[in-house]
Design a protein around this motif. Structure first.
Motif, mmCIF file in Angstrom:
data_model
loop_
_atom_site.group_PDB
_atom_site.id
_atom_site.type_symbol
_atom_site.label_atom_id
_atom_site.label_comp_id
_atom_site.label_asym_id
_atom_site.label_seq_id
_atom_site.Cartn_x
_atom_site.Cartn_y
_atom_site.Cartn_z
ATOM 1 N N GLY A 116 -1.354 -7.145 -5.488
ATOM 2 C CA GLY A 116 -0.290 -7.988 -6.008
ATOM 3 C C GLY A 116 -0.766 -8.949 -7.071
ATOM 4 O O GLY A 116 -0.002 -9.780 -7.549
ATOM 5 N N ALA A 117 -2.041 -8.847 -7.423
ATOM 6 C CA ALA A 117 -2.584 -9.667 -8.507
ATOM 7 C C ALA A 117 -2.865 -8.733 -9.688
ATOM 8 O O ALA A 117 -1.951 -8.215 -10.294
ATOM 9 C CB ALA A 117 -3.835 -10.392 -8.037
ATOM 10 N N ASN A 118 -4.138 -8.440 -9.940
ATOM 11 C CA ASN A 118 -4.484 -7.536 -11.037
ATOM 12 C C ASN A 118 -5.349 -6.374 -10.583
ATOM 13 O O ASN A 118 -5.922 -5.673 -11.412
ATOM 14 C CB ASN A 118 -5.233 -8.316 -12.121
ATOM 15 C CG ASN A 118 -4.380 -9.374 -12.775
ATOM 16 O OD1 ASN A 118 -3.372 -9.060 -13.412
ATOM 17 N ND2 ASN A 118 -4.764 -10.634 -12.605
ATOM 18 N N LEU A 119 -5.455 -6.177 -9.273
ATOM 19 C CA LEU A 119 -6.373 -5.182 -8.734
ATOM 20 C C LEU A 119 -5.647 -4.156 -7.882
ATOM 21 O O LEU A 119 -4.871 -4.505 -6.991
ATOM 22 C CB LEU A 119 -7.446 -5.881 -7.887
ATOM 23 C CG LEU A 119 -8.457 -4.985 -7.161
ATOM 24 C CD1 LEU A 119 -9.291 -4.186 -8.157
ATOM 25 C CD2 LEU A 119 -9.365 -5.831 -6.263
ATOM 26 N N VAL A 120 -5.917 -2.882 -8.157
ATOM 27 C CA VAL A 120 -5.442 -1.765 -7.343
ATOM 28 C C VAL A 120 -6.663 -0.915 -7.003
ATOM 29 O O VAL A 120 -7.434 -0.544 -7.899
ATOM 30 C CB VAL A 120 -4.407 -0.908 -8.086
ATOM 31 C CG1 VAL A 120 -3.972 0.275 -7.218
ATOM 32 C CG2 VAL A 120 -3.195 -1.746 -8.489
ATOM 33 N N TYR A 158 -5.566 6.159 0.531
ATOM 34 C CA TYR A 158 -4.760 4.960 0.704
ATOM 35 C C TYR A 158 -4.892 4.151 -0.582
ATOM 36 O O TYR A 158 -6.011 3.898 -1.052
ATOM 37 C CB TYR A 158 -5.234 4.128 1.892
ATOM 38 C CG TYR A 158 -4.943 4.761 3.234
ATOM 39 C CD1 TYR A 158 -3.623 5.027 3.608
ATOM 40 C CD2 TYR A 158 -5.968 5.082 4.118
ATOM 41 C CE1 TYR A 158 -3.341 5.609 4.845
ATOM 42 C CE2 TYR A 158 -5.694 5.660 5.344
ATOM 43 C CZ TYR A 158 -4.381 5.929 5.693
ATOM 44 O OH TYR A 158 -4.106 6.506 6.905
ATOM 45 N N VAL A 159 -3.784 3.787 -1.155
ATOM 46 C CA VAL A 159 -3.758 3.053 -2.414
ATOM 47 C C VAL A 159 -3.265 1.642 -2.121
ATOM 48 O O VAL A 159 -2.151 1.461 -1.614
ATOM 49 C CB VAL A 159 -2.832 3.733 -3.443
ATOM 50 C CG1 VAL A 159 -2.878 2.983 -4.775
ATOM 51 C CG2 VAL A 159 -3.205 5.199 -3.623
ATOM 52 N N VAL A 160 -4.087 0.639 -2.442
ATOM 53 C CA VAL A 160 -3.768 -0.748 -2.122
ATOM 54 C C VAL A 160 -3.583 -1.539 -3.418
ATOM 55 O O VAL A 160 -4.462 -1.528 -4.296
ATOM 56 C CB VAL A 160 -4.880 -1.401 -1.272
ATOM 57 C CG1 VAL A 160 -4.552 -2.867 -0.984
ATOM 58 C CG2 VAL A 160 -5.066 -0.631 0.035
ATOM 59 N N ASP A 161 -2.470 -2.214 -3.531
ATOM 60 C CA ASP A 161 -2.185 -3.102 -4.650
ATOM 61 C C ASP A 161 -2.235 -4.525 -4.112
ATOM 62 O O ASP A 161 -1.460 -4.887 -3.221
ATOM 63 C CB ASP A 161 -0.811 -2.793 -5.238
ATOM 64 C CG ASP A 161 -0.521 -3.547 -6.532
ATOM 65 O OD1 ASP A 161 -1.085 -4.641 -6.720
ATOM 66 O OD2 ASP A 161 0.283 -3.048 -7.331
ATOM 67 N N TRP A 197 0.836 -1.193 0.000
ATOM 68 C CA TRP A 197 0.000 0.000 0.000
ATOM 69 C C TRP A 197 0.870 1.242 0.000
ATOM 70 O O TRP A 197 2.072 1.194 0.328
ATOM 71 C CB TRP A 197 -0.931 0.012 1.213
ATOM 72 C CG TRP A 197 -0.217 0.101 2.544
ATOM 73 C CD1 TRP A 197 0.306 -0.923 3.264
ATOM 74 C CD2 TRP A 197 0.062 1.301 3.277
ATOM 75 N NE1 TRP A 197 0.899 -0.467 4.409
ATOM 76 C CE2 TRP A 197 0.755 0.908 4.448
ATOM 77 C CE3 TRP A 197 -0.205 2.646 3.079
ATOM 78 C CZ2 TRP A 197 1.190 1.831 5.401
ATOM 79 C CZ3 TRP A 197 0.223 3.569 4.025
ATOM 80 C CH2 TRP A 197 0.907 3.147 5.188
ATOM 81 N N SER A 198 0.230 2.341 -0.372
ATOM 82 C CA SER A 198 0.912 3.636 -0.333
ATOM 83 C C SER A 198 -0.099 4.708 0.041
ATOM 84 O O SER A 198 -1.310 4.471 0.057
ATOM 85 C CB SER A 198 1.550 3.945 -1.696
ATOM 86 O OG SER A 198 0.566 4.024 -2.703
ATOM 87 N N ASP A 199 0.396 5.893 0.329
ATOM 88 C CA ASP A 199 -0.426 7.036 0.717
ATOM 89 C C ASP A 199 -0.112 8.168 -0.259
ATOM 90 O O ASP A 199 1.013 8.671 -0.289
ATOM 91 C CB ASP A 199 -0.109 7.432 2.151
ATOM 92 C CG ASP A 199 -0.969 8.579 2.670
ATOM 93 O OD1 ASP A 199 -1.582 9.291 1.849
ATOM 94 O OD2 ASP A 199 -1.018 8.770 3.899
ATOM 95 N N ASP A 200 -1.087 8.540 -1.086
ATOM 96 C CA ASP A 200 -0.828 9.612 -2.059
ATOM 97 C C ASP A 200 -1.219 10.979 -1.526
ATOM 98 O O ASP A 200 -1.280 11.959 -2.264
ATOM 99 C CB ASP A 200 -1.531 9.327 -3.384
ATOM 100 C CG ASP A 200 -3.063 9.419 -3.289
ATOM 101 O OD1 ASP A 200 -3.590 9.790 -2.223
ATOM 102 O OD2 ASP A 200 -3.737 9.136 -4.309
#
Length: 558
Positions: free
Chosen positions: A53-57, A48-51, A41-44
Motif C-alpha cells: 500500500g506504499a511503493n512496494l509490491v 502470493y503477491v503482496v502490495d 494480497w492476491s494469489d496469481d
C-alpha cells in the motif's frame, strides 16, 4: 504513503551503517496501523503477491518460499542470473501459506524442520523476515537478497565487478592494479553495523540486521555482508556461516531482520536491532517467537579496573543465545535488554580481549542489576611490568604492519607493505614495523633485536606472545641468540577454516608463554640479543595458505 524526507542522491553511493546513521526513511514500524490504499494480497496461481500500500509490491513462490520479485516504485530490483532471494541457496519444495491479521500480512514457509517467515505492514516499504532453524538439516543459516545487475554497481572492497582474475578459491579476485576484492572483505564486525546495502538514483535498498541472538561468534565476528559483480549483487543476513566460527551454532528463531527500501537515505533507526519493537507480531503464531514481555534485562552500575584508553564491551552468551552492549566510557555502566530467560556467562572485553567473566541469571519481565564489576589487575596482561613490549594487549592486531588493510584485502594485495622485516627495540616504530600476521611459508623467522642491562641478563624472564587466531594450527616457536630453543607449544583451539586471507583475524585469543633461562642472554650489555620467531605446524599448504597466526602483542616480562 512515504514517511521519509526527500533526499535525492545525485551519485551512486555505498553505505554500511551504524546506529549513529541518519533516520530519514520510508514509513517504518512507527507508521499508522490504518490500512494504506492498495494494501492487500492476491494469489496469481504460483505466487502470493503482496502490495504494502506504499511503493512496494513483492512476490513469494508458493512452491518453495523464494522471494521472486521486489518491485519498488514500479522498478524490479530482485534477481540475478535466474536466481531468486531466499534462505541459503533455496530451500526446495516447501509448504507455503499466507494469513492476514488486520494491517499485517504473514507468509509462512515450512521446509522440513526449518520455518521461515515474511511479514508486510500496511503503508511500509519494508519486508520483515524471521528464520527458525531447528537442527543441522540445513547446513548454514543465511538469507540472501539477490539484486539485479546495474542497479547499485560499485568498486568497494566487497565487490568483484572489476576483478576478473581469481586469486584464491573461487571468491577472492585480483584486479589489474594488484588490488584484491572479495565478498568476504566487509571491513566490519557485527557490532559495527546496523544496516548495509546500496543507494543510487534516489533509491536505497538495505538489509537491517537482526539482533543476532541465535547467531554464533559474538560481537566481534566478521563474515560476508554483501557482494557485487557484473551479473548482480547480494545482501546477506548471516546467522551461521560455518567459516571462522569460534562457537557451535545456535538453533531457534532469529529475527526480525528487514529488507527496507528508502528514497536513498538510511533506513529508519526504529528498525535497528535494540530499537525495533514488534508488538504487532506477538499474536501471529510465529514458531519460537518470544515477545518483549517474555524477555529480561541485565544492567551493570559500572566496571572498575578498566584502561580508559580502550572501549569495553559486555557480552552475554550461553548455548541458546548471545547478546552484547557497550560499557560507558566514563564509568563502565552498561545495559543489555531483550534477553531470553536463562543463565549466561557474562564476559567483559577490553577491546576484543576478555578480561573478566561471571555468571548472571535473567528472568522474563525483570531486570538483573549487577553491582560494580571489578576487573582484577592480573586479568589484563598489559598491567604486567615488561622490559619491552610490541603492540597492545587488546585482543586485536591493531597497530601492527598491514593490520588495518587485512580486514578488507588479501595479504598479497599491492597496497600491503612487505610482510618481512625485523624489529629493533628502542627504535620507536616497533609495532608498526612488525607484521600483523606470520606464516610458515611467507615470513617465519622474524627477528627482534634488544639489549638487556647486566641485572636483566642475569635473570630468567618470561616471554609472552599473544595471538588472536591461527590458520592450520600455526603457532610460534622461539629461538634466543641461536643458543636456546623453546619447545613446540601445543596448538590452542582455533577455527578450522580460512581466516587470515578472508578479512578476519578473529578467533580465540591465546597467550603463549616461554620461560627463557638466564643462560640464554648475552652478558655483554652493549650487544643486541636476538629473538627469532618461527611458525611451526604440520598442516597448511603454501604461501598465504600455509600455517599462520595473527599477533595481539609480544613482550618480555621484567
Amino acid at each position: 504513503m512515504s514517511g521519509s524526507v526527500n533526499r535525492p542522491v545525485r551519485r551512486r553511493t555505498f553505505v554500511l551503517g551504524s546506529a549513529a546513521a541518519g533516520s530519514a526513511a520510508l514509513a517504518g514500524p512507527l507508521a499508522p496501523t490504518a490500512s494504506a490504499a492498495g494494501f492487500g494480497w492476491s494469489d496469481d496461481g504460483s505466487h502470493y503477491v503482496v502490495d504494502t500500500g506504499a511503493n512496494l509490491v513483492f512476490k513469494v513462490a508458493k512452491s518453495n518460499g523464494d522471494l521472486t520479485s521486489l518491485v519498488y516504485r514500479g522498478t524490479e530490483y530482485q534477481g540475478y542470473g535466474g536466481k531468486n532471494s531466499h534462505v541459503e541457496s533455496g530451500l526446495g519444495s516447501s509448504t507455503v501459506t499466507l494469513a492476514q491479521s488486520g494491517s499485517t500480512i504473514l507468509i509462512s514457509v515450512t521446509y522440513g524442520t526449518l520455518k521461515h517467515y515474511y511479514a508486510a505492514r500496511s503503508g511500509e516499504n519494508n519486508v520483515y523476515l524471521w528464520t527458525n532453524k531447528a537442527d543441522t538439516s540445513v547446513s548454514a543459516t543465511r538469507y540472501i537478497v539477490r539484486v539485479k545487475a546495474g542497479a547499485f554497481l560499485n568498486d568497494e572492497p566487497d565487490s568483484y565487478t572489476y576483478a576478473p582474475t581469481t586469486l584464491e578459491a573461487s571468491d577472492v579476485f585480483l584486479k589489474s592494479d594488484g588490488q584484491t576484492r572479495s565478498k568476504h572483505y566487509s571491513k566490519l564486525r557485527v557490532i559495527d553495523y546496523d544496516h548495509l546495502g546500496w543507494s543510487a538514483g534516489g533509491v536505497g535498498l538495505w538489509i537491517v540486521r537482526s539482533n543476532h541472538e541465535k547467531a554464533s561468534g559474538g560481537p566481534f565476528y566478521r563474515s560476508l555482508l554483501r557482494h557485487q559483480s557484473a551479473d548482480g549483487g547480494g545482501l546477506y543476513e548471516i546467522l551461521y556461516y560455518g567459516e571462522n566460527q569460534t562457537e557451535a551454532q545456535r538453533f531457534g528463531l532469529q529475527g526480525p531482520y528487514v529488507i527496507a527500501f528508502t528514497d536513498g537515505g538510511a533506513p529508519s533507526s526504529a528498525l535497528f536491532p535494540g530499537t525495533l519493537t514488534t508488538p504487532w507480531a506477538d499474536s501471529l503464531g510465529i514458531s519460537g517467537y518470544v515477545g518483549a514481555s517474555g524477555r529480561g534485562k541485565v544492567a551493570g552500575v559500572g566496571i572498575t579496573g578498566r584502561d580508559t584508553a580502550y572501549p569495553y564491551t559486555v557480552g552475554l552468551a550461553n548455548a541458546a543465545a548471545q547478546y552484547w552492549g557497550s560499557a560507558r566510557s566514563s564509568d563502565g555502566w552498561f545495559s543489555i535488554g531483550g534477553v531470553l530467560p536463562g543463565v549466561y556467562t557474562l564476559t567483559v572485553h577490553k577491546g576484543e580481549l576478555a578480561v573478566y567473566s561471571t555468571s548472571v541469571t535473567v528472568s522474563a519481565g525483570a531486570t538483573t542489576t549487577l553491582n560494580t564489576l571489578a576487573v582484577p589487575s592480573s586479568n589484563d596482561p598489559a598491567n604486567a611490568s615488561a622490559i619491552w613490549r610490541i603492540g597492545d594487549w587488546n585482543g586485536t592486531p591493531s597497530g601492527f604492519k598491514n593490520a588495518a588493510l587485512m580486514t578488507y584485502a588479501h595479504p598479497s594485495d599491492s597496497r600491503a607493505a612487505p610482510w618481512t622485516g625485523n624489529v629493533v627495540i628502542g627504535g620507536g616504530n616497533e609495532t608498526s614495523a612488525f607484521p600483523a600476521y606470520i606464516w610458515k611459508d611467507v615470513n617465519s623467522g622474524l627477528l627482534v633485536y634488544f639489549k638487556l642491562t647486566a641485572a636483566q641478563a642475569a635473570a630468567a624472564h618470561t616471554l609472552r606472545i599473544g595471538v588472536t587466531t591461527a590458520y592450520a594450527n600455526g603457532r610460534p616457536q622461539v629461538v634466543v641468540n641461536d643458543t636456546w630453543t623453546s619447545a613446540i607449544p601445543s596448538p590452542p583451539t582455533q577455527p578450522s577454516t580460512r581466516s587470515l586471507t578472508v578479512g578476519s583475524y578473529r578467533g580465540n585469543n591465546h597467550t603463549f608463554t616461554y620461560s627463557v633461562p638466564a643462560s640464554a642472554w648475552l652478558t655483554d650489555t652493549g650487544q643486541y640479543n636476538v629473538l627469532k620467531i618461527n611458525v611451526v605446524s604440520g598442516s597448511g599448504t603454501t604461501s598465504y595458505l600455509s600455517a599462520g597466526t595473527s599477533v595481539d602483542a609480544i613482550d618480555l616480562l621484567a
